[in-house]
Motif scaffolding. Structure first.
Motif, short mmCIF file in Angstrom:
data_model
loop_
_atom_site.label_atom_id
_atom_site.label_comp_id
_atom_site.label_asym_id
_atom_site.label_seq_id
_atom_site.Cartn_x
_atom_site.Cartn_y
_atom_site.Cartn_z
N PHE A 187 38.74 53.99 105.09
CA PHE A 187 39.69 53.44 104.71
C PHE A 187 39.37 53.44 103.46
CE2 PHE A 187 38.97 52.82 109.62
CZ PHE A 187 40.57 51.78 109.28
N THR A 188 40.66 53.72 101.69
CA THR A 188 40.36 53.45 101.02
C THR A 188 42.05 52.99 100.22
OG1 THR A 188 39.36 56.08 100.83
CG2 THR A 188 40.12 54.79 98.30
N VAL A 189 40.78 51.90 99.65
CA VAL A 189 42.19 51.11 98.54
C VAL A 189 41.30 51.32 97.05
CG1 VAL A 189 42.82 48.74 98.32
CG2 VAL A 189 42.82 49.63 100.49
N ALA A 190 42.34 51.29 96.11
CA ALA A 190 41.82 51.41 95.08
C ALA A 190 39.89 51.87 94.44
CB ALA A 190 42.17 50.04 93.92
N GLY A 191 40.22 52.77 95.06
CA GLY A 191 38.90 53.37 94.74
C GLY A 191 37.55 53.04 95.85
#
Length: 179
Positions: free
Chosen positions: A131-135
Motif C-alpha cells: 500500500f502506497t500513499v505519497a511515497g
C-alpha cells in the motif's frame, strides 16, 4: 486455653488467606494483556494505515479461476488534502484509489470498482500486497475470498460461479432402515 490474642491472630491469618485466594484467582489480568484491549479486524478483511489513508476491511474477492479479483473495503482519508492510495498485490499491476480530503471511498460501490487482473491466488489464501500513499509504503497480507459466502457473491468479477456453492445445499436422502 484460647486467648483474645490468639483469636485475633487467627482472624488476621484467615483474612490474609482469603485475600490471597481472591487475588490469586483474579489476578490473571494483572500480568496478561487483555484481549479486549487489542485492535483487530473484526471481519474477513484487514485494517492498515498508510500516511493519512486508513484502509478498513479490505480483501480481494476472486472469481472461480483466480484470474481476476475485486478489491472491496473502505478507504478513509484523515488528511486535509486529497490523496491517492496505490494497492499492488503480488506480481499484478497496481490500482489507484483517489480519496478526497476528509472523505471515504467505499469500494463496494459500483462507481469505485477496482479489479485486479491476473491475481492467480485462490480463495482461502492471502496476497502479499504493498500500500502506497505519497511515497510511504506499508506491506500487508490481504485475504482472498470467493463467492462461497453470500455477502461476497455480488462482488465476484464476472459473476459468482454456482458450482462454488452447490455443495452447501443439503440433499434429501431416503432412509433404507425405515426410520
Amino acid at each position: 486455653m484460647i486467648t483474645a490474642r490468639m483469636t485475633a491472630g487467627r482472624r488476621i491469618a484467615a483474612s490474609l488467606a482469603v485475600a490471597a485466594l481472591a487475588f490469586g484467582g483474579t489476578s490473571c489480568g494483572a500480568i496478561n494483556e487483555q484481549a479486549t484491549n487489542m485492535d483487530y479486524a473484526a471481519s474477513d478483511g484487514i485494517n492498515v494505515d498508510v500516511a493519512d489513508a486508513k484502509v478498513r476491511n479490505l480483501m480481494f474477492v476472486t472469481n472461480s479461476d483466480d484470474t481476476e479479483a475485486r478489491l472491496i473495503g473502505s478507504v478513509v482519508n484523515a488528511g486535509d488534502s486529497a490523496l491517492t492510495l496505490s494497492v499492488k498485490a503480488e506480481n499484478t499491476a497496481p490500482v489507484s484509489i483517489q480519496v478526497p480530503a476528509d472523505g471515504t471511498i467505499k469500494l463496494e460501490d459500483d462507481k469505485n470498482e477496482q479489479i485486479i487482473k491476473n491475481l492467480g491466488i485462490p480463495a482461502g489464501q492471502h496476497a502479499s500486497s504493498v500500500f502506497t500513499v505519497a511515497g510511504e509504503n506499508v506491506e500487508f497480507s490481504v485475504p482472498v475470498v470467493d463467492g462461497t459466502l453470500a455477502e461476497y457473491r455480488d462482488f465476484v468479477p464476472g459473476g459468482a460461479d454456482a458450482s462454488v456453492t452447490e455443495h452447501l445445499t443439503p440433499e434429501e436422502t431416503q432412509s433404507t432402515s425405515g426410520h
